[in-house]
Design a protein around this motif. Structure first.
Motif, PDB file in Angstrom:
ATOM      1  N   VAL A 290       0.821  -1.210   0.000  1.00 37.05           N
ATOM      2  CA  VAL A 290       0.000   0.000   0.000  1.00 37.05           C
ATOM      3  C   VAL A 290       0.858   1.264   0.000  1.00 37.05           C
ATOM      4  CG1 VAL A 290      -1.770   1.299   1.263  1.00 37.05           C
ATOM      5  CG2 VAL A 290      -1.918  -1.201   1.106  1.00 37.05           C
ATOM      6  N   ALA A 291       1.811   1.357   0.935  1.00 34.43           N
ATOM      7  CA  ALA A 291       2.634   2.567   1.050  1.00 34.43           C
ATOM      8  C   ALA A 291       3.498   2.816  -0.190  1.00 34.43           C
ATOM      9  CB  ALA A 291       3.524   2.487   2.288  1.00 34.43           C
ATOM     10  N   LYS A 292       3.804   1.741  -0.925  1.00 36.29           N
ATOM     11  CA  LYS A 292       4.630   1.879  -2.132  1.00 36.29           C
ATOM     12  C   LYS A 292       3.788   1.898  -3.405  1.00 36.29           C
ATOM     13  CE  LYS A 292       8.779   0.116  -0.031  1.00 36.29           C
ATOM     14  NZ  LYS A 292       9.898  -0.800  -0.096  1.00 36.29           N
ATOM     15  N   HIS A 293       2.474   1.993  -3.221  1.00 33.25           N
ATOM     16  CA  HIS A 293       1.522   2.093  -4.338  1.00 33.25           C
ATOM     17  C   HIS A 293       1.664   0.958  -5.342  1.00 33.25           C
ATOM     18  CE1 HIS A 293       0.588   6.017  -2.717  1.00 33.25           C
ATOM     19  NE2 HIS A 293       1.869   6.307  -2.742  1.00 33.25           N
ATOM     20  N   LYS A 294       1.926  -0.255  -4.823  1.00 34.23           N
ATOM     21  CA  LYS A 294       2.002  -1.433  -5.691  1.00 34.23           C
ATOM     22  C   LYS A 294       0.596  -1.972  -5.920  1.00 34.23           C
ATOM     23  CE  LYS A 294       6.641  -2.976  -4.489  1.00 34.23           C
ATOM     24  NZ  LYS A 294       7.441  -4.108  -4.031  1.00 34.23           N
ATOM     25  N   ASP A 295       0.412  -2.635  -7.026  1.00 31.18           N
ATOM     26  CA  ASP A 295      -0.874  -3.256  -7.341  1.00 31.18           C
ATOM     27  C   ASP A 295      -0.980  -4.561  -6.548  1.00 31.18           C
ATOM     28  OD1 ASP A 295      -3.143  -4.383  -8.389  1.00 31.18           O
ATOM     29  OD2 ASP A 295      -2.375  -4.571 -10.433  1.00 31.18           O
ATOM     30  N   PRO A 296      -1.899  -4.632  -5.587  1.00 31.06           N
ATOM     31  CA  PRO A 296      -2.023  -5.845  -4.770  1.00 31.06           C
ATOM     32  C   PRO A 296      -2.318  -7.101  -5.593  1.00 31.06           C
ATOM     33  CG  PRO A 296      -3.329  -4.067  -3.836  1.00 31.06           C
ATOM     34  CD  PRO A 296      -2.845  -3.593  -5.168  1.00 31.06           C
ATOM     35  N   SER A 297      -3.033  -6.947  -6.689  1.00 38.49           N
ATOM     36  CA  SER A 297      -3.404  -8.129  -7.477  1.00 38.49           C
ATOM     37  C   SER A 297      -2.233  -8.699  -8.275  1.00 38.49           C
ATOM     38  CB  SER A 297      -4.572  -7.811  -8.412  1.00 38.49           C
ATOM     39  OG  SER A 297      -4.190  -6.826  -9.347  1.00 38.49           O
ATOM     40  N   SER A 298      -1.173  -7.913  -8.438  1.00 36.53           N
ATOM     41  CA  SER A 298      -0.021  -8.435  -9.178  1.00 36.53           C
ATOM     42  C   SER A 298       1.239  -8.554  -8.317  1.00 36.53           C
ATOM     43  CB  SER A 298       0.276  -7.553 -10.400  1.00 36.53           C
ATOM     44  OG  SER A 298       0.622  -6.248  -9.977  1.00 36.53           O
ATOM     45  N   THR A 299       1.130  -8.257  -7.029  1.00 35.38           N
ATOM     46  CA  THR A 299       2.272  -8.360  -6.117  1.00 35.38           C
ATOM     47  C   THR A 299       2.320  -9.764  -5.535  1.00 35.38           C
ATOM     48  OG1 THR A 299       2.081  -6.018  -5.566  1.00 35.38           O
ATOM     49  CG2 THR A 299       3.346  -7.393  -4.044  1.00 35.38           C
ATOM     50  N   LEU A 300       3.462 -10.396  -5.633  1.00 32.83           N
ATOM     51  CA  LEU A 300       3.621 -11.751  -5.112  1.00 32.83           C
ATOM     52  C   LEU A 300       3.858 -11.740  -3.601  1.00 32.83           C
ATOM     53  CD1 LEU A 300       5.984 -13.226  -7.859  1.00 32.83           C
ATOM     54  CD2 LEU A 300       3.486 -13.408  -7.711  1.00 32.83           C
ATOM     55  N   VAL A 301       3.257 -12.685  -2.926  1.00 31.52           N
ATOM     56  CA  VAL A 301       3.428 -12.818  -1.480  1.00 31.52           C
ATOM     57  C   VAL A 301       4.906 -12.955  -1.137  1.00 31.52           C
ATOM     58  CG1 VAL A 301       3.011 -14.348   0.487  1.00 31.52           C
ATOM     59  CG2 VAL A 301       1.129 -13.740  -1.041  1.00 31.52           C
ATOM     60  N   VAL A 302       5.627 -13.750  -1.895  1.00 30.35           N
ATOM     61  CA  VAL A 302       7.047 -13.991  -1.618  1.00 30.35           C
ATOM     62  C   VAL A 302       7.866 -12.692  -1.650  1.00 30.35           C
ATOM     63  CG1 VAL A 302       7.749 -14.515  -4.001  1.00 30.35           C
ATOM     64  CG2 VAL A 302       8.934 -15.620  -2.086  1.00 30.35           C
ATOM     65  N   ASP A 303       7.374 -11.693  -2.375  1.00 29.53           N
ATOM     66  CA  ASP A 303       8.095 -10.420  -2.468  1.00 29.53           C
ATOM     67  C   ASP A 303       7.854  -9.493  -1.277  1.00 29.53           C
ATOM     68  OD1 ASP A 303       9.178 -11.190  -4.902  1.00 29.53           O
ATOM     69  OD2 ASP A 303       7.587 -10.215  -6.076  1.00 29.53           O
ATOM     70  N   VAL A 304       6.802  -9.738  -0.511  1.00 27.02           N
ATOM     71  CA  VAL A 304       6.492  -8.829   0.594  1.00 27.02           C
ATOM     72  C   VAL A 304       6.456  -9.497   1.968  1.00 27.02           C
ATOM     73  CG1 VAL A 304       5.299  -7.153  -0.852  1.00 27.02           C
ATOM     74  CG2 VAL A 304       3.997  -9.015   0.180  1.00 27.02           C
ATOM     75  N   MET A 305       6.486 -10.815   2.008  1.00 24.44           N
ATOM     76  CA  MET A 305       6.444 -11.511   3.301  1.00 24.44           C
ATOM     77  C   MET A 305       7.762 -11.306   4.054  1.00 24.44           C
ATOM     78  SD  MET A 305       6.964 -15.497   2.297  1.00 24.44           S
ATOM     79  CE  MET A 305       8.568 -16.143   1.837  1.00 24.44           C
ATOM     80  N   THR A 306       7.711 -11.540   5.337  1.00 23.01           N
ATOM     81  CA  THR A 306       8.923 -11.551   6.157  1.00 23.01           C
ATOM     82  C   THR A 306       9.459 -12.976   6.103  1.00 23.01           C
ATOM     83  OG1 THR A 306       8.041  -9.825   7.592  1.00 23.01           O
ATOM     84  CG2 THR A 306       9.823 -11.196   8.487  1.00 23.01           C
ATOM     85  N   ARG A 307      10.660 -13.124   5.585  1.00 26.63           N
ATOM     86  CA  ARG A 307      11.250 -14.459   5.420  1.00 26.63           C
ATOM     87  C   ARG A 307      11.851 -14.967   6.728  1.00 26.63           C
ATOM     88  NH1 ARG A 307      12.197 -15.599  -0.081  1.00 26.63           N
ATOM     89  NH2 ARG A 307      11.751 -13.807  -1.400  1.00 26.63           N
ATOM     90  N   SER A 308      11.820 -16.281   6.885  1.00 23.36           N
ATOM     91  CA  SER A 308      12.442 -16.958   8.032  1.00 23.36           C
ATOM     92  C   SER A 308      12.162 -16.253   9.357  1.00 23.36           C
ATOM     93  CB  SER A 308      13.952 -17.093   7.813  1.00 23.36           C
ATOM     94  OG  SER A 308      14.223 -17.764   6.611  1.00 23.36           O
ATOM     95  N   PRO A 309      10.897 -16.157   9.740  1.00 22.59           N
ATOM     96  CA  PRO A 309      10.579 -15.450  10.988  1.00 22.59           C
ATOM     97  C   PRO A 309      11.111 -16.192  12.213  1.00 22.59           C
ATOM     98  CG  PRO A 309       8.658 -16.618  10.198  1.00 22.59           C
ATOM     99  CD  PRO A 309       9.718 -16.769   9.138  1.00 22.59           C
ATOM    100  N   ARG A 310      11.319 -15.442  13.282  1.00 17.31           N
ATOM    101  CA  ARG A 310      11.676 -16.058  14.559  1.00 17.31           C
ATOM    102  C   ARG A 310      10.490 -16.886  15.009  1.00 17.31           C
ATOM    103  NH1 ARG A 310      14.957 -12.458  18.311  1.00 17.31           N
ATOM    104  NH2 ARG A 310      15.145 -14.481  19.284  1.00 17.31           N
ATOM    105  N   PHE A 311      10.723 -17.834  15.905  1.00 11.65           N
ATOM    106  CA  PHE A 311       9.656 -18.721  16.360  1.00 11.65           C
ATOM    107  C   PHE A 311       9.942 -19.192  17.773  1.00 11.65           C
ATOM    108  CE2 PHE A 311      12.838 -21.257  14.223  1.00 11.65           C
ATOM    109  CZ  PHE A 311      13.062 -22.288  15.112  1.00 11.65           C
ATOM    110  N   VAL A 312       8.934 -19.830  18.369  1.00 11.70           N
ATOM    111  CA  VAL A 312       9.078 -20.461  19.679  1.00 11.70           C
ATOM    112  C   VAL A 312       8.596 -21.894  19.565  1.00 11.70           C
ATOM    113  CG1 VAL A 312       8.861 -18.346  21.052  1.00 11.70           C
ATOM    114  CG2 VAL A 312       6.806 -19.639  20.442  1.00 11.70           C
TER     115      VAL A 312
END
Length: 125
Positions: free
Chosen positions: A29-51
């Protein structure tokens, strides 16, 4: 169920990332990208911390506060997804634990407000 975070699994069924409402807001949203053409892999947080399930809720809360994030995957020792914590759940559990602890310590601690308990909790981190 409606939520504000999704765990993204790789082809091996292990957690590859997490996509949160904050990721979508900041990276789409803040970068005015088209949500319908933006890939999840490009915006997700990779390798998150976990418990792990046996980890203490205070440790999970501390991890989230120090890392400045609101969601934390729960993974088994084998790496299988067992759940997803959010900071509100951890804070509620931690406050309940502190209330029980202060009740056991005597009447001086019983009258503490939730705000005082939160301050006490944050001092422990």
């Amino acid at each position: 169920k409606r939520g504000d975070a999704l765990l993204i699994l790789g082809s091996d069924q292990r957690v590859a990332g997490i996509l949160t409402d904050n990721d979508v807001l900041r990276k789409v949203v803040a970068k005015h990208k088209d949500p319908s053409s933006t890939l999840v892999v490009d915006v997700m947080t990779r390798s998150p911390r976990f418990v792990h399930p046996e980890d203490n809720s205070l440790d999970a809360l501390s991890t989230m506060v120090k890392g400045r994030f609101r969601h934390l995957p729960i993974l088994s020792k084998q790496g299988d997804v067992e759940g997803l914590l959010d900071i509100a759940q951890c804070l509620s559990d931690a406050i309940s634990r502190l209330q029980r602890k202060t009740q056991r310590q005597g009447s001086e601690a019983r009258g503490k407000s939730k705000e005082e308990l939160v301050e006490q909790l944050l001092a422990l981190m």
